[in-house]
Design a protein around this motif. Structure first.
Motif, PDB file in Angstrom:
ATOM      1  N   SER A  52       0.826  -1.212   0.000  1.00 41.81           N
ATOM      2  CA  SER A  52       0.000   0.000   0.000  1.00 41.81           C
ATOM      3  C   SER A  52       0.859   1.260   0.000  1.00 41.81           C
ATOM      4  CB  SER A  52      -0.922   0.008   1.219  1.00 41.81           C
ATOM      5  OG  SER A  52      -1.818  -1.074   1.208  1.00 41.81           O
ATOM      6  N   ILE A  53       1.837   1.320   0.899  1.00 44.94           N
ATOM      7  CA  ILE A  53       2.686   2.508   0.999  1.00 44.94           C
ATOM      8  C   ILE A  53       3.461   2.745  -0.292  1.00 44.94           C
ATOM      9  CG2 ILE A  53       4.711   3.480   2.153  1.00 44.94           C
ATOM     10  CD1 ILE A  53       3.738   2.240   4.750  1.00 44.94           C
ATOM     11  N   ILE A  54       4.058   1.678  -0.832  1.00 50.08           N
ATOM     12  CA  ILE A  54       4.852   1.816  -2.067  1.00 50.08           C
ATOM     13  C   ILE A  54       3.995   2.320  -3.222  1.00 50.08           C
ATOM     14  CG2 ILE A  54       6.111   0.537  -3.851  1.00 50.08           C
ATOM     15  CD1 ILE A  54       7.127  -1.310  -1.605  1.00 50.08           C
ATOM     16  N   LEU A  55       2.822   1.697  -3.406  1.00 51.22           N
ATOM     17  CA  LEU A  55       1.980   2.050  -4.554  1.00 51.22           C
ATOM     18  C   LEU A  55       1.385   3.449  -4.429  1.00 51.22           C
ATOM     19  CD1 LEU A  55       2.350  -0.856  -5.466  1.00 51.22           C
ATOM     20  CD2 LEU A  55      -0.101  -0.946  -5.962  1.00 51.22           C
ATOM     21  N   PHE A  56       0.837   3.776  -3.264  1.00 46.55           N
ATOM     22  CA  PHE A  56       0.158   5.063  -3.126  1.00 46.55           C
ATOM     23  C   PHE A  56       1.138   6.242  -3.192  1.00 46.55           C
ATOM     24  CE2 PHE A  56      -3.167   2.488  -0.717  1.00 46.55           C
ATOM     25  CZ  PHE A  56      -3.945   2.329  -1.850  1.00 46.55           C
ATOM     26  N   ILE A  57       2.328   6.063  -2.635  1.00 48.74           N
ATOM     27  CA  ILE A  57       3.338   7.123  -2.735  1.00 48.74           C
ATOM     28  C   ILE A  57       3.828   7.258  -4.175  1.00 48.74           C
ATOM     29  CG2 ILE A  57       5.694   7.766  -2.083  1.00 48.74           C
ATOM     30  CD1 ILE A  57       5.152   6.743   0.692  1.00 48.74           C
ATOM     31  N   THR A 198       2.967  12.937   1.780  1.00 50.44           N
ATOM     32  CA  THR A 198       3.574  11.611   1.929  1.00 50.44           C
ATOM     33  C   THR A 198       3.416  11.093   3.350  1.00 50.44           C
ATOM     34  OG1 THR A 198       5.194  12.075   0.199  1.00 50.44           O
ATOM     35  CG2 THR A 198       5.707  10.288   1.720  1.00 50.44           C
ATOM     36  N   LYS A 199       3.601  11.978   4.345  1.00 50.19           N
ATOM     37  CA  LYS A 199       3.445  11.575   5.742  1.00 50.19           C
ATOM     38  C   LYS A 199       2.007  11.137   6.035  1.00 50.19           C
ATOM     39  CE  LYS A 199       7.189  14.313   7.788  1.00 50.19           C
ATOM     40  NZ  LYS A 199       7.544  15.389   8.766  1.00 50.19           N
ATOM     41  N   GLN A 200       1.037  11.852   5.454  1.00 47.08           N
ATOM     42  CA  GLN A 200      -0.365  11.482   5.660  1.00 47.08           C
ATOM     43  C   GLN A 200      -0.679  10.128   5.033  1.00 47.08           C
ATOM     44  OE1 GLN A 200      -2.264  15.011   3.990  1.00 47.08           O
ATOM     45  NE2 GLN A 200      -2.927  15.658   6.034  1.00 47.08           N
ATOM     46  N   ILE A 201      -0.076   9.858   3.884  1.00 49.19           N
ATOM     47  CA  ILE A 201      -0.288   8.572   3.219  1.00 49.19           C
ATOM     48  C   ILE A 201       0.256   7.434   4.080  1.00 49.19           C
ATOM     49  CG2 ILE A 201       0.386   7.128   1.250  1.00 49.19           C
ATOM     50  CD1 ILE A 201       0.300   9.628  -0.478  1.00 49.19           C
ATOM     51  N   ILE A 202       1.467   7.617   4.604  1.00 54.12           N
ATOM     52  CA  ILE A 202       2.084   6.583   5.453  1.00 54.12           C
ATOM     53  C   ILE A 202       1.255   6.359   6.714  1.00 54.12           C
ATOM     54  CG2 ILE A 202       4.104   5.999   6.852  1.00 54.12           C
ATOM     55  CD1 ILE A 202       5.811   7.496   4.791  1.00 54.12           C
ATOM     56  N   LEU A 203       0.834   7.465   7.360  1.00 54.15           N
ATOM     57  CA  LEU A 203       0.007   7.359   8.559  1.00 54.15           C
ATOM     58  C   LEU A 203      -1.313   6.660   8.254  1.00 54.15           C
ATOM     59  CD1 LEU A 203      -0.709   8.020  11.509  1.00 54.15           C
ATOM     60  CD2 LEU A 203      -1.487  10.280  10.722  1.00 54.15           C
ATOM     61  N   SER A 204      -1.933   7.031   7.140  1.00 52.24           N
ATOM     62  CA  SER A 204      -3.213   6.438   6.748  1.00 52.24           C
ATOM     63  C   SER A 204      -3.077   4.942   6.484  1.00 52.24           C
ATOM     64  CB  SER A 204      -3.749   7.140   5.496  1.00 52.24           C
ATOM     65  OG  SER A 204      -3.988   8.508   5.750  1.00 52.24           O
ATOM     66  N   CYS A 205      -2.004   4.549   5.817  1.00 51.84           N
ATOM     67  CA  CYS A 205      -1.768   3.132   5.532  1.00 51.84           C
ATOM     68  C   CYS A 205      -1.529   2.343   6.819  1.00 51.84           C
ATOM     69  CB  CYS A 205      -0.579   2.965   4.588  1.00 51.84           C
ATOM     70  SG  CYS A 205      -0.906   3.496   2.885  1.00 51.84           S
ATOM     71  N   LEU A 206      -0.768   2.944   7.748  1.00 49.21           N
ATOM     72  CA  LEU A 206      -0.511   2.291   9.034  1.00 49.21           C
ATOM     73  C   LEU A 206      -1.810   2.061   9.810  1.00 49.21           C
ATOM     74  CD1 LEU A 206       2.717   4.172  10.202  1.00 49.21           C
ATOM     75  CD2 LEU A 206       2.525   1.708   9.819  1.00 49.21           C
ATOM     76  N   LEU A 207      -2.637   3.099   9.897  1.00 55.68           N
ATOM     77  CA  LEU A 207      -3.913   2.987  10.609  1.00 55.68           C
ATOM     78  C   LEU A 207      -4.842   1.983   9.923  1.00 55.68           C
ATOM     79  CD1 LEU A 207      -4.671   6.731  11.493  1.00 55.68           C
ATOM     80  CD2 LEU A 207      -4.095   4.893  13.092  1.00 55.68           C
ATOM     81  N   SER A 208      -4.922   2.077   8.604  1.00 50.82           N
ATOM     82  CA  SER A 208      -5.809   1.194   7.837  1.00 50.82           C
ATOM     83  C   SER A 208      -5.417  -0.271   8.006  1.00 50.82           C
ATOM     84  CB  SER A 208      -5.775   1.576   6.356  1.00 50.82           C
ATOM     85  OG  SER A 208      -6.228   2.897   6.156  1.00 50.82           O
ATOM     86  N   CYS A 209      -4.130  -0.552   7.875  1.00 50.10           N
ATOM     87  CA  CYS A 209      -3.654  -1.935   7.990  1.00 50.10           C
ATOM     88  C   CYS A 209      -3.827  -2.470   9.408  1.00 50.10           C
ATOM     89  CB  CYS A 209      -2.194  -2.035   7.554  1.00 50.10           C
ATOM     90  SG  CYS A 209      -1.963  -1.794   5.771  1.00 50.10           S
TER      91      CYS A 209
END
Length: 325
Positions: A52-57, A198-209
């Motif tokens: 998720s992190i790799i693709l969305f970033i 980018t930080k929001q994407i990483i945080l969002s992926c962490l919370l989602s997962c």
């Protein structure tokens, strides 16, 4: 923070479609393997988060908001490889949307299914905001639904099913399972992630997962502590014993199917909505999905999930190694 909350709701609720919310895929991918389910879940969490992190970033940096635009280039030229990749992406979204319609048809009947398609037609006209609203409503209901089933499994355990021996193949199956879900996520989540840092994407992926893994863990516990008599929809079968919980189950199942359907349909609709004949094309698209859904929920799952999983592995691998425009 609003973008993060919207991302998490869409991420979670897109994944918990017909197979997830009814317990079908969690039983087959995790619960039936006993204690090994936890190792499978750990692998699933790692692959989900990293992919998720790799693709969305990567999509954000390339300013791509639709999976179907991955192979577009400035000169407008397309190689045979790019055409095949695009067709596979179209097929993945179309098949999964048909699966959701099939589930709606089997659970609620043809008339209700057609009404839902008409409602979805209207919702798509509101662009992504309609999908977000459905997911924001669904998310807390899913929590109540799982808590209700958890209560049944803790205070009225009835586990009699046999544990299935695990093999290397079962671990490998986690990869197509995850990549298929991530590809489906891209149908709607990309619109949100492109507006985030980018930080929001990483945080969002962490919370989602983290939330997704928790939901899967709860389902594993429930499925391993209750007698499974209906493998196609085991959680729905368990909920039938309590009328109020069964009603909630039907509501959540409907919204989960609607959410996953909208996400897949949105990826396709985004390519035609700028056309002057967009209403006509969307009607034809929905009609074709409905016809394909008549094959039946179980048959579509049986014949398409393996193929779609392998296709999604290919799609994700291409995106990871491909140089974006």
């Amino acid at each position: 923070m609003k973008n993060v909350i919207s991302f998490v709701c869409v991420y979670i609720c897109t994944i918990i479609g017909a197979s997830f919310i009814t317990g079908n895929e969690i039983y087959h991918y995790f619960a039936k393997f006993g204690n090994h389910a936890l190792y499978l879940l750990l692998l699933c969490a790692i692959v989900f988060l990293s992919t998720s992190i790799i693709l969305f970033i990567k999509f954000k940096k390339a300013n791509i908001s639709n999976m179907l635009d991955v192979c577009n280039n400035k000169k407008g030229k397309k190689s045979i490889f790019n055409i095949v990749f695009t067709l596979l992406s179209y097929l993945t979204y179309f098949t999964f949307a048909s699966l959701m319609i099939s589930g709606l048809n089997e659970l609620f009947g043809t008339i209700f299914c057609l009404i839902t398609l008409a409602f979805s037609f209207v919702l798509l006209q509101f662009d992504l905001s309609g999908i977000v609203k459905v997911n924001v409503i669904l998310f807390p209901l899913v929590i109540l639904y799982l808590l209700g089933l958890l209560y049944v499994s803790i205070y009225h355990p009835n586990a009699t099913q046999n544990i299935v021996d695990i093999s290397t193949t079962n671990y490998l199956n986690i990869f197509p399972y995850v990549t298929l879900n991530v590809v489906l996520l891209c149908g709607s989540v990309l619109q949100l992630s492109n507006k985030m840092t980018t930080k929001q994407i990483i945080l969002s992926c962490l919370l989602s997962c983290a939330i997704l893994v928790l939901f899967i863990f709860v389902q594993i516990y429930i499925l391993q502590h209750e007698n499974i008599t209906n493998i196609d929809m085991p959680l729905v079968d368990i909920a039938k014993n309590i009328p109020a919980l069964y009603i909630l189950t039907l509501i959540v199942t409907f919204l989960a199917m609607l959410s996953s359907f909208l996400s897949s349909a949105y990826a396709l609709y985004a390519k035609i909505k700028k056309s002057t004949n967009s209403y006509f094309y969307l009607t034809i698209l929905f009609a074709l999905m409905f016809v394909c859904s008549l094959l039946g929920f179980s048959k579509i799952v049986e014949y398409s999930y393996i193929i779609l999983g392998l296709m999604s592995c290919f799609i994700v691998l291409v995106i990871i190694v491909k140089k974006m425009r």
